[in-house]
Design a protein around this motif. Structure first.
Motif, PDB file in Angstrom:
ATOM      1  N   TRP A  37       0.843  -1.306  -0.149  1.00  0.00           N
ATOM      2  CA  TRP A  37       0.069   0.040   0.200  1.00  0.00           C
ATOM      3  C   TRP A  37       0.668   1.285  -0.015  1.00  0.00           C
ATOM      4  CZ3 TRP A  37      -4.857   1.056  -1.382  1.00  0.00           C
ATOM      5  CH2 TRP A  37      -5.034   2.167  -1.174  1.00  0.00           C
ATOM      6  N   ASP A  38       1.832   1.295   0.755  1.00  0.00           N
ATOM      7  CA  ASP A  38       2.733   2.604   0.682  1.00  0.00           C
ATOM      8  C   ASP A  38       3.629   2.593  -0.298  1.00  0.00           C
ATOM      9  OD1 ASP A  38       4.330   0.403   1.762  1.00  0.00           O
ATOM     10  OD2 ASP A  38       5.064   1.344   3.494  1.00  0.00           O
ATOM     11  N   LYS A  39       3.883   1.576  -1.100  1.00  0.00           N
ATOM     12  CA  LYS A  39       4.966   1.590  -2.153  1.00  0.00           C
ATOM     13  C   LYS A  39       4.236   2.181  -3.445  1.00  0.00           C
ATOM     14  CE  LYS A  39       7.219  -1.784  -0.071  1.00  0.00           C
ATOM     15  NZ  LYS A  39       7.181  -3.149   0.720  1.00  0.00           N
ATOM     16  N   GLY A  40       4.782   2.407  -4.659  1.00  0.00           N
ATOM     17  CA  GLY A  40       4.394   2.777  -5.870  1.00  0.00           C
ATOM     18  C   GLY A  40       3.392   1.829  -6.466  1.00  0.00           C
ATOM     19  N   LEU A  41       2.650   2.370  -7.252  1.00  0.00           N
ATOM     20  CA  LEU A  41       1.898   1.685  -7.903  1.00  0.00           C
ATOM     21  C   LEU A  41       1.981   0.632  -8.788  1.00  0.00           C
ATOM     22  CD1 LEU A  41      -1.502   1.248  -8.367  1.00  0.00           C
ATOM     23  CD2 LEU A  41      -1.284   2.623 -10.186  1.00  0.00           C
ATOM     24  N   PHE A  42       3.341   0.885  -9.355  1.00  0.00           N
ATOM     25  CA  PHE A  42       3.881  -0.070 -10.432  1.00  0.00           C
ATOM     26  C   PHE A  42       5.292  -0.377  -9.958  1.00  0.00           C
ATOM     27  CE2 PHE A  42       0.708   2.005 -13.086  1.00  0.00           C
ATOM     28  CZ  PHE A  42       0.059   0.808 -13.255  1.00  0.00           C
ATOM     29  N   GLY A  43       5.566  -0.518  -8.634  1.00  0.00           N
ATOM     30  CA  GLY A  43       6.719  -0.398  -7.971  1.00  0.00           C
ATOM     31  C   GLY A  43       7.611  -1.866  -8.553  1.00  0.00           C
ATOM     32  N   ARG A  44       8.789  -2.080  -8.479  1.00  0.00           N
ATOM     33  CA  ARG A  44       9.470  -3.272  -8.939  1.00  0.00           C
ATOM     34  C   ARG A  44      10.180  -3.726  -7.782  1.00  0.00           C
ATOM     35  NH1 ARG A  44      10.758  -3.882 -14.413  1.00  0.00           N
ATOM     36  NH2 ARG A  44      11.470  -5.633 -13.673  1.00  0.00           N
ATOM     37  N   GLY A  45       9.709  -3.806  -6.518  1.00  0.00           N
ATOM     38  CA  GLY A  45      10.590  -4.436  -5.383  1.00  0.00           C
ATOM     39  C   GLY A  45      10.343  -5.745  -5.235  1.00  0.00           C
ATOM     40  N   SER A  46      10.588  -6.324  -4.132  1.00  0.00           N
ATOM     41  CA  SER A  46      10.665  -7.718  -3.823  1.00  0.00           C
ATOM     42  C   SER A  46       9.580  -8.234  -2.980  1.00  0.00           C
ATOM     43  CB  SER A  46      12.077  -8.090  -3.512  1.00  0.00           C
ATOM     44  OG  SER A  46      12.321  -7.628  -2.421  1.00  0.00           O
ATOM     45  N   ASP A  47       8.503  -7.729  -3.275  1.00  0.00           N
ATOM     46  CA  ASP A  47       7.096  -7.775  -2.318  1.00  0.00           C
ATOM     47  C   ASP A  47       6.618  -9.224  -2.761  1.00  0.00           C
ATOM     48  OD1 ASP A  47       7.407  -5.353  -0.786  1.00  0.00           O
ATOM     49  OD2 ASP A  47       7.054  -4.405  -2.576  1.00  0.00           O
ATOM     50  N   TRP A  48       6.578 -10.096  -1.918  1.00  0.00           N
ATOM     51  CA  TRP A  48       5.890 -11.516  -2.075  1.00  0.00           C
ATOM     52  C   TRP A  48       4.694 -11.732  -1.370  1.00  0.00           C
ATOM     53  CZ3 TRP A  48       7.932 -15.150  -5.733  1.00  0.00           C
ATOM     54  CH2 TRP A  48       9.274 -14.628  -6.121  1.00  0.00           C
ATOM     55  N   ALA A  49       3.657 -12.149  -1.874  1.00  0.00           N
ATOM     56  CA  ALA A  49       2.401 -12.734  -1.154  1.00  0.00           C
ATOM     57  C   ALA A  49       2.101 -13.687  -1.694  1.00  0.00           C
ATOM     58  CB  ALA A  49       1.436 -11.379  -1.391  1.00  0.00           C
ATOM     59  N   LEU A  50       1.717 -14.760  -0.676  1.00  0.00           N
ATOM     60  CA  LEU A  50       1.380 -16.257  -0.937  1.00  0.00           C
ATOM     61  C   LEU A  50       2.171 -16.922  -1.929  1.00  0.00           C
ATOM     62  CD1 LEU A  50      -2.364 -15.657  -0.686  1.00  0.00           C
ATOM     63  CD2 LEU A  50      -0.937 -16.212   1.224  1.00  0.00           C
ATOM     64  N   GLY A  51       3.344 -16.516  -2.007  1.00  0.00           N
ATOM     65  CA  GLY A  51       4.295 -17.285  -2.955  1.00  0.00           C
ATOM     66  C   GLY A  51       4.557 -16.682  -4.341  1.00  0.00           C
TER      67      GLY A  51
END
Length: 157
Positions: A37-51
């Motif tokens: 939620w607090d990152k950019g709309l089209f962010g390219r980070g390493s955020d993982w959700a449910l694999g």
């Protein structure tokens, strides 16, 4: 006109499969929205959700699509049939598109190869559920059964 089985006996199983996929996608989307939620709309980070790797845009689209699939799985008429066919094609197209863009700056949904594989797998399952989820009057199912048991059809088996 394409041939779709009418009133297939395994139809409830296919609806459950589509519903489970919809539930997973909805849960993935909600969890992904909370994480990104607090990152950019089209962010390219390493955020993982449910694999699966995600960003805020992909998570928001997943919430909408998961709800869409749950609505389709809960309908008894042909609405679910058409929704699953459409969703299957969308998942397959998205998986192939994002695989082509995987290692480029065009990877706007922040896909990883595991996300591509899951998208293609879900697309195939949803396409199969859409193919066998058509509802019709009992006489259509009887006519189809008789057509399959026709002597000419038996000779070609």
């Amino acid at each position: 006109m394409a041939h779709f089985p009418v009133n297939h006996p395994a139809r409830p199983l296919y609806r459950v499969l589509a519903g489970l996929i919809g539930l997973y996608i909805l849960a993935f989307g909600v969890y992904g929205v909370v994480l990104t939620w607090d990152k950019g709309l089209f962010g390219r980070g390493s955020d993982w959700a449910l694999g699966l790797r995600t960003n805020l845009a992909f998570s928001l689209v997943s919430v909408i699509f998961g709800a869409f699939l749950l609505v389709g799985a809960s309908r008894r008429g042909n609405l679910g049939h058409y929704m699953n066919l459409t969703a299957g094609v969308v998942f397959l197209f998205t998986g192939l598109l994002m695989m082509a863009l995987l290692q480029t700056p065009g990877n706007f949904l922040n896909f990883s190869m595991s996300t591509v594989i899951v998208s293609l797998l879900f697309g195939l399952v949803l396409l199969a559920t859409g193919l066998y989820d058509k509802v019709g009057p009992p006489e259509h199912a009887t006519a189809e059964h008789e057509r399959r048991r026709h002597p000419v059809a038996e000779r070609h088996r």
